[in-house]
Design an enzyme around this catalytic site. Sequence first.
Site, PDB file in Angstrom:
ATOM      1  N   LYS A 228      13.929  -1.251  -7.223  1.00 44.92           N
ATOM      2  CA  LYS A 228      12.867  -1.778  -6.212  1.00 44.92           C
ATOM      3  C   LYS A 228      11.651  -1.636  -7.522  1.00 44.92           C
ATOM      4  O   LYS A 228      10.786  -2.619  -7.738  1.00 44.92           O
ATOM      5  CB  LYS A 228      12.480  -0.815  -5.108  1.00 44.92           C
ATOM      6  CG  LYS A 228      11.075  -1.040  -4.794  1.00 44.92           C
ATOM      7  CD  LYS A 228      10.772  -2.526  -4.188  1.00 44.92           C
ATOM      8  CE  LYS A 228       9.285  -2.887  -3.876  1.00 44.92           C
ATOM      9  NZ  LYS A 228       8.976  -4.207  -3.624  1.00 44.92           N
TER      10      LYS A 228
ATOM     11  N   ASP B 291      -0.016   8.550  16.653  1.00 45.67           N
ATOM     12  CA  ASP B 291      -1.189   8.220  17.262  1.00 45.67           C
ATOM     13  C   ASP B 291      -2.422   8.411  16.478  1.00 45.67           C
ATOM     14  O   ASP B 291      -3.012   9.290  17.249  1.00 45.67           O
ATOM     15  CB  ASP B 291      -1.220   8.613  18.897  1.00 45.67           C
ATOM     16  CG  ASP B 291      -2.273   8.130  19.791  1.00 45.67           C
ATOM     17  OD1 ASP B 291      -2.275   8.588  20.861  1.00 45.67           O
ATOM     18  OD2 ASP B 291      -2.728   7.097  19.307  1.00 45.67           O
TER      19      ASP B 291
ATOM     20  N   CYS C 263       1.688  -4.182  -5.581  1.00 49.96           N
ATOM     21  CA  CYS C 263       2.787  -3.616  -6.117  1.00 49.96           C
ATOM     22  C   CYS C 263       2.955  -3.668  -7.573  1.00 49.96           C
ATOM     23  O   CYS C 263       3.273  -2.515  -8.294  1.00 49.96           O
ATOM     24  CB  CYS C 263       3.802  -5.064  -5.697  1.00 49.96           C
ATOM     25  SG  CYS C 263       3.712  -5.569  -4.058  1.00 49.96           S
TER      26      CYS C 263
ATOM     27  N   ARG D 258      -8.131 -18.718 -14.593  1.00 49.30           N
ATOM     28  CA  ARG D 258      -6.903 -19.035 -14.013  1.00 49.30           C
ATOM     29  C   ARG D 258      -6.471 -20.550 -14.444  1.00 49.30           C
ATOM     30  O   ARG D 258      -5.679 -21.099 -13.690  1.00 49.30           O
ATOM     31  CB  ARG D 258      -7.019 -18.729 -12.411  1.00 49.30           C
ATOM     32  CG  ARG D 258      -7.162 -17.534 -12.312  1.00 49.30           C
ATOM     33  CD  ARG D 258      -6.076 -16.533 -12.436  1.00 49.30           C
ATOM     34  NE  ARG D 258      -6.401 -15.168 -11.819  1.00 49.30           N
ATOM     35  CZ  ARG D 258      -5.840 -14.201 -12.339  1.00 49.30           C
ATOM     36  NH1 ARG D 258      -4.494 -14.260 -13.196  1.00 49.30           N
ATOM     37  NH2 ARG D 258      -6.147 -12.758 -12.152  1.00 49.30           N
TER      38      ARG D 258
ATOM     39  N   LYS E 166       1.112  -0.873  -9.567  1.00 55.84           N
ATOM     40  CA  LYS E 166       1.838   0.568  -9.287  1.00 55.84           C
ATOM     41  C   LYS E 166       3.164   0.715  -9.618  1.00 55.84           C
ATOM     42  O   LYS E 166       3.370   2.060 -10.215  1.00 55.84           O
ATOM     43  CB  LYS E 166       1.603   0.969  -7.783  1.00 55.84           C
ATOM     44  CG  LYS E 166       0.295   0.754  -7.150  1.00 55.84           C
ATOM     45  CD  LYS E 166      -0.298   1.687  -6.326  1.00 55.84           C
ATOM     46  CE  LYS E 166      -1.598   1.827  -5.908  1.00 55.84           C
ATOM     47  NZ  LYS E 166      -2.611   0.492  -6.489  1.00 55.84           N
TER      48      LYS E 166
ATOM     49  N   ARG F  69       8.400  -8.010 -13.544  1.00 60.04           N
ATOM     50  CA  ARG F  69       7.359  -9.134 -13.241  1.00 60.04           C
ATOM     51  C   ARG F  69       6.034  -8.756 -13.955  1.00 60.04           C
ATOM     52  O   ARG F  69       5.567  -9.888 -14.677  1.00 60.04           O
ATOM     53  CB  ARG F  69       6.916  -9.146 -11.779  1.00 60.04           C
ATOM     54  CG  ARG F  69       6.185 -10.497 -11.353  1.00 60.04           C
ATOM     55  CD  ARG F  69       6.009 -11.024 -10.096  1.00 60.04           C
ATOM     56  NE  ARG F  69       5.257 -11.967  -9.862  1.00 60.04           N
ATOM     57  CZ  ARG F  69       5.540 -13.169  -9.841  1.00 60.04           C
ATOM     58  NH1 ARG F  69       6.536 -13.502 -10.095  1.00 60.04           N
ATOM     59  NH2 ARG F  69       4.394 -13.959  -9.713  1.00 60.04           N
TER      60      ARG F  69
END
Length: 494
Positions: A244, A53, A302, A466, A305, A251
């Site tokens: 993981k 909380d 992701c 891009r 790190k 990638r």
Amino acid sequence: MNTNASTKLQQLFETRGAIKTIGVIGMGYVGIPAAVLFADAPEFDQVYGFQRDSKSSGYKIGMLNAGVSPLKGEEPGLEDLIAKVTGIDGGENSGKPKFTCTSDFAKIAECDAVTLAIQTPFANPKDLIPNFTPLIEGIRNVGRYLTPGTLVVLESTITPGTTAGMAREILEEESGLVAGEDFGLAHAPERVMVGRLLKNIREHDRIVGGIDAVCTGRACELYGPVLTKGALIPMSATAAEVTKTAENTFRDLQIAAANQLALYCEAMGINFYDVRTGVDSLKGEGITRAILWPGAGVGGHCLTKDTYHLERGVQQLGPDALDWPDDIASLYVSSRQINDFMPSHMLHLTESALQQIGKTMTGAKIALLGWAFLNDSDDARNTPAEPFYQAAIAAGAEVRVHDPWVDPETAPDVPDGADITRDLEAVLRGADAVVIFAGHKEYRNFVPAEVKTLCGCSHPVIVDGRNVADPDEWISGGFVYRGIGRGDKNGHAV
Ligand SMILES: NC(=O)c1ccc[n+]([C@@H]2O[C@H](COP(=O)([O-])OP(=O)(O)OC[C@H]3O[C@@H](n4cnc5c(N)ncnc54)[C@H](O)[C@@H]3O)[C@@H](O)[C@H]2O)c1
Ligand SMILES: CC(=O)N[C@@H]1[C@@H](OP(=O)(O)OP(=O)(O)OC[C@H]2O[C@@H](n3ccc(=O)[nH]c3=O)[C@H](O)[C@@H]2O)O[C@H](CO)[C@@H](O)[C@@H]1O
């Protein structure tokens, strides 16, 4: 793990019977969908969502018990599922909710299985040291209320070795019980993407890694019922942690390979995209090449790190066993360095184009288009636009930032002065250079002549990070063009 211990734990599981009551700690992007999917499975009777909380997140408890999702953005099916499992929808669970959210951690003692989906940010993006404080607090709470025969599963993204190391030590210290003998312990990493949380949990294969085979088996009993398409992939806890972190490391590596090749193509005066088409044409058994796309850099929570989690893991688990020269960076750290170089390359492209029209960065007016790290997203975590912005300001430029998706009020780490606006005309008006950092759909249909009128100079600069701007259209429209990988067009005559 000695067989007597495993046998004892197996007997405890058998005595307890099938998993019926589950606790999920951490009501966030991972914990909420995970908890309501457990609650929706007929195999389970009761799910507690444990949420501290705190000032910043305590509000979630009331929202969830009122059947409302506290998560931002569209999550198909989630609102309905929360309303269903809390009974708020007046359906089968009304009057007796299968899911309730609470800050009463003593209820952990009622659980047959407890999962932890607590955030594991890096304390400071610059020093790449994970901040496990919130997770450690959660693990301690589990330890305090842990009973024999309970299964504990860490879902957070953690450094390899954490489950069988720090987590195990804390749980044993707090409970006085022994992992693998009195309670089960496993790691089952989350592979969800915001925007498709329920679908990903149901359909992705699920890596499930126990500290021993008995724990792995019990964890498979927990995750099996929520999978629709996905299959269970059992392994050790440390292998699950490496899986993981490695899947994101790979990638990042693939993107770095494309970025490095794009830099080479620019230097050799050729079009990366021709080369990519050629390389990608190799199809078939064992010869296909996975070549990704170069760009202005790699952002997000992701890929920026997880490489360092993996690197830290091997340093902690096998520093002496690792056969690799100390003075050579790993392929994975080199990949991070390549991707982190791309914002600097964008600056160099901008500088060289300005030079072509007799200007320098000092005093140049730059329109930075796209603060989000991902196309058509409001997510700006660790955006590559930020280092570009800082370097351009340091070089004496005036930078105005546009993004049609990012909310400047909630975007993380926006530098002072980088007032992100949705007023595209205001950002373009008087610009010497237009620099595209995100491939938002808003940037794919510009009319160069209209942009040039807004810029108001004879030869404005366009730098495409891009691959959303057609070089010939912009060059014939009077722009000085630069694009990542476009060695065939960069440096064209003005
Ligand atoms: N969000 C994603 O798309 C995603 C994808 C894959 C993996 N992950 C990983 O999953 C983990 C959780 O990520 P998230 O995005 O759900 O985080 P989040 O910040 O959205 O949610 C974490 C929740 O845990 C609560 N919390 C923190 N400490 C607590 C404690 N001691 N006791 C109880 N509650 C506590 C927070 O208040 C918050 O509500 C992270 O390790 C992340 O790397 C996230
Ligand atoms: C559960 C989880 O951990 N999921 C991860 C998550 O990753 P994410 O949310 O960080 O998104 P990414 O798509 O990886 O993009 C990251 C950055 O890389 C740039 N980029 C990308 C591709 C490319 O060819 N060239 C690039 O330059 C892009 O602009 C952006 O800045 O989803 C991916 C599936 O989308 C997953 O695979 C990945 O495991």
